[in-house]
Motif scaffolding. Sequence first.
Motif, mmCIF file in Angstrom:
data_model
loop_
_atom_site.group_PDB
_atom_site.id
_atom_site.type_symbol
_atom_site.label_atom_id
_atom_site.label_comp_id
_atom_site.label_asym_id
_atom_site.label_seq_id
_atom_site.Cartn_x
_atom_site.Cartn_y
_atom_site.Cartn_z
ATOM 1 N N GLY A 18 6.948 -1.620 -5.838
ATOM 2 C CA GLY A 18 5.221 -0.899 -6.813
ATOM 3 C C GLY A 18 4.052 -1.503 -7.278
ATOM 4 N N ASP A 28 -6.556 2.029 -5.802
ATOM 5 C CA ASP A 28 -5.250 1.169 -6.203
ATOM 6 C C ASP A 28 -5.792 -0.101 -6.604
ATOM 7 O OD1 ASP A 28 -3.364 3.750 -7.465
ATOM 8 O OD2 ASP A 28 -2.895 2.928 -4.852
ATOM 9 N N ARG A 74 4.333 9.682 6.295
ATOM 10 C CA ARG A 74 5.247 10.326 5.187
ATOM 11 C C ARG A 74 4.526 11.980 5.529
ATOM 12 N NH1 ARG A 74 3.935 8.852 -0.364
ATOM 13 N NH2 ARG A 74 5.218 7.570 0.449
ATOM 14 N N ARG A 128 6.617 13.772 -6.667
ATOM 15 C CA ARG A 128 6.053 13.900 -5.046
ATOM 16 C C ARG A 128 5.216 15.055 -4.436
ATOM 17 N NH1 ARG A 128 8.194 8.872 -5.453
ATOM 18 N NH2 ARG A 128 9.692 9.421 -6.685
ATOM 19 N N ASP A 152 2.066 -3.871 -8.010
ATOM 20 C CA ASP A 152 1.469 -5.130 -9.433
ATOM 21 C C ASP A 152 3.523 -5.461 -9.498
ATOM 22 O OD1 ASP A 152 2.456 -2.928 -10.817
ATOM 23 O OD2 ASP A 152 0.890 -3.676 -12.531
ATOM 24 N N ILE A 153 4.408 -5.548 -9.476
ATOM 25 C CA ILE A 153 5.509 -5.654 -9.774
ATOM 26 C C ILE A 153 5.593 -7.748 -9.868
ATOM 27 C CG2 ILE A 153 8.030 -5.713 -8.817
ATOM 28 C CD1 ILE A 153 6.037 -3.438 -10.241
ATOM 29 N N ALA A 204 -2.931 5.609 -12.920
ATOM 30 C CA ALA A 204 -2.456 4.782 -13.513
ATOM 31 C C ALA A 204 -3.665 3.430 -13.034
ATOM 32 C CB ALA A 204 -2.545 3.768 -11.573
ATOM 33 N N TYR A 208 0.725 -1.080 -0.093
ATOM 34 C CA TYR A 208 -0.048 -0.100 -0.335
ATOM 35 C C TYR A 208 0.670 1.373 -0.095
ATOM 36 C CZ TYR A 208 -4.019 -3.038 0.350
ATOM 37 O OH TYR A 208 -4.430 -4.230 0.859
ATOM 38 N N SER A 209 0.227 2.562 0.072
ATOM 39 C CA SER A 209 0.827 3.316 -0.023
ATOM 40 C C SER A 209 1.721 3.959 1.251
ATOM 41 C CB SER A 209 -0.184 4.675 -0.631
ATOM 42 O OG SER A 209 -1.096 4.616 -0.832
ATOM 43 N N SER A 210 2.472 4.246 1.229
ATOM 44 C CA SER A 210 3.488 5.112 1.612
ATOM 45 C C SER A 210 4.156 3.957 3.089
ATOM 46 C CB SER A 210 3.202 6.190 2.851
ATOM 47 O OG SER A 210 4.267 6.493 3.410
ATOM 48 N N LYS A 228 8.260 0.723 1.099
ATOM 49 C CA LYS A 228 8.460 0.315 0.032
ATOM 50 C C LYS A 228 9.342 1.071 -0.642
ATOM 51 C CE LYS A 228 5.222 0.807 -2.052
ATOM 52 N NZ LYS A 228 4.014 2.058 -1.800
ATOM 53 N N TYR A 277 4.494 6.612 -13.039
ATOM 54 C CA TYR A 277 3.151 6.481 -12.828
ATOM 55 C C TYR A 277 3.045 7.928 -12.325
ATOM 56 C CZ TYR A 277 1.876 2.344 -13.311
ATOM 57 O OH TYR A 277 1.586 0.403 -14.363
ATOM 58 N N ARG A 284 -8.682 -1.291 -8.504
ATOM 59 C CA ARG A 284 -8.977 -0.858 -10.195
ATOM 60 C C ARG A 284 -9.609 -2.310 -11.061
ATOM 61 N NH1 ARG A 284 -3.123 1.370 -9.854
ATOM 62 N NH2 ARG A 284 -2.061 -1.195 -10.119
ATOM 63 N N GLY A 292 6.688 3.591 -9.031
ATOM 64 C CA GLY A 292 6.029 4.313 -8.331
ATOM 65 C C GLY A 292 5.521 5.903 -9.768
ATOM 66 N N ALA A 293 7.020 6.637 -9.728
ATOM 67 C CA ALA A 293 7.984 7.328 -10.155
ATOM 68 C C ALA A 293 7.616 7.268 -11.612
ATOM 69 C CB ALA A 293 9.199 7.515 -10.142
ATOM 70 N N ARG A 297 -0.698 1.957 -18.116
ATOM 71 C CA ARG A 297 -0.615 0.163 -17.456
ATOM 72 C C ARG A 297 0.356 -0.305 -18.455
ATOM 73 N NH1 ARG A 297 -0.836 0.385 -12.655
ATOM 74 N NH2 ARG A 297 -0.190 -1.232 -12.539
HETATM 75 O O1 CDP Z 1 5.481 6.348 -2.927
HETATM 76 P P1 CDP Z 1 3.983 5.568 -2.227
HETATM 77 O O2 CDP Z 1 3.077 4.682 -2.439
HETATM 78 O O3 CDP Z 1 3.062 7.303 -2.201
HETATM 79 O O4 CDP Z 1 3.131 5.274 -3.732
HETATM 80 P P2 CDP Z 1 4.040 5.243 -5.091
HETATM 81 O O5 CDP Z 1 4.730 3.806 -4.935
HETATM 82 O O6 CDP Z 1 5.190 6.187 -6.095
HETATM 83 O O7 CDP Z 1 3.194 4.909 -5.915
HETATM 84 C C1 CDP Z 1 2.114 6.215 -6.687
HETATM 85 C C2 CDP Z 1 0.769 5.159 -7.330
HETATM 86 O O8 CDP Z 1 1.404 4.985 -8.483
HETATM 87 C C3 CDP Z 1 -0.322 4.448 -6.717
HETATM 88 O O9 CDP Z 1 -0.707 4.853 -5.742
HETATM 89 C C4 CDP Z 1 -0.863 4.107 -7.591
HETATM 90 O O10 CDP Z 1 -2.037 4.905 -8.163
HETATM 91 C C5 CDP Z 1 0.586 4.406 -9.260
HETATM 92 N N1 CDP Z 1 1.056 2.516 -9.388
HETATM 93 C C6 CDP Z 1 0.621 1.774 -9.628
HETATM 94 O O11 CDP Z 1 -0.591 1.753 -10.151
HETATM 95 N N2 CDP Z 1 1.621 0.697 -9.826
HETATM 96 C C7 CDP Z 1 2.726 0.531 -9.363
HETATM 97 N N3 CDP Z 1 3.518 -0.384 -9.988
HETATM 98 C C8 CDP Z 1 3.328 1.169 -8.783
HETATM 99 C C9 CDP Z 1 1.827 2.479 -8.692
#
Ligand code: CDP
Length: 220
Positions: free
Chosen positions: A125, A180, A153, A87, A127-128, A99, A11-13, A16, A38, A183, A35-36, A105
């Motif tokens: 990410g 996320d 965060r 950011r 879906d890696i 995304a 999940y976010s923040s 990872k 997207y 979807r 994520g960077a 995607r």
């Molecule tokens: O660092 P944080 O957890 O805030 O988010 P991020 O890893 O920078 O990813 C930003 C957004 O990109 C996520 O909330 C997803 O919507 C999207 N994302 C995704 O869909 N698939 C990934 N493999 C990575 C990010």
Amino acid sequence: MKKIIIAIDGYSSCGKSTLAKSLASHLGYTYIDSGAMYRAVTLFLLEHSIKVEDQDRVQTALKDINIRFADNNHTLLNGRDVESEIRQMSVSNYVSEVAAVPEVRRAMVSQQQQMGEERGIVMDGRDIGTVVFPKAELKIFLTADPEIRARRRYDELAQKGQEATLEAVKANLTHRDHIDSTREDSPLRQAADAVIIDNTLLNREEQLDRAIFLARQAGA
Ligand code: CDP
Ligand code: CDP
């Protein structure tokens, strides 16, 4: 020594990128922040006032977008260092909508798979482990308590001098996690063969130690 592929999702923040970066550095691997990518697409769409509903313009935009990573891991959008801009909350508030678009995607996943051709990578990410590298030798699913994630965060943004209230950060994380994981195209899921690390009570060194142990077990 054999070079493996390590996927870190969650999940976010939840830490990872912190973990992925330090693990890659420890192993001498390449770190890739999916994520960077997207976020960079989102920045481009915002700068050109392109809405995700406008499918034709999104398709055209994807052809004009070139994303690379500099040696210092900074994200380059068409050669421009956008590490700090991507950011910002304006990007965080729209990135999950962007995304969720299947064409976005497809374009990102294909580039991510090319980046992994040489192996020896740690990619983080959503879906890696499920979509980008379903055969990754090590898959980590990172989790942490939502309150802790929001606080971390918030502290991070405050340190960088970026304005945001704790409530706004919390709302953004909840919003993105919902989109996320619900979807249609490659939702955030824990891969069946992923190892869970809950870092609610772990500091950065402790989570790194666990990941190094798992990486060595996986053959790195
Ligand atoms: O660092 P944080 O957890 O805030 O988010 P991020 O890893 O920078 O990813 C930003 C957004 O990109 C996520 O909330 C997803 O919507 C999207 N994302 C995704 O869909 N698939 C990934 N493999 C990575 C990010
Ligand atoms: O990449 P993701 O969005 O999952 O998270 P991150 O950007 O790596 O981590 C979010 C914040 O939590 C950063 O400020 C990290 O330094 C912090 N963190 C922490 O305090 N303790 C951990 N065990 C992991 C991350």
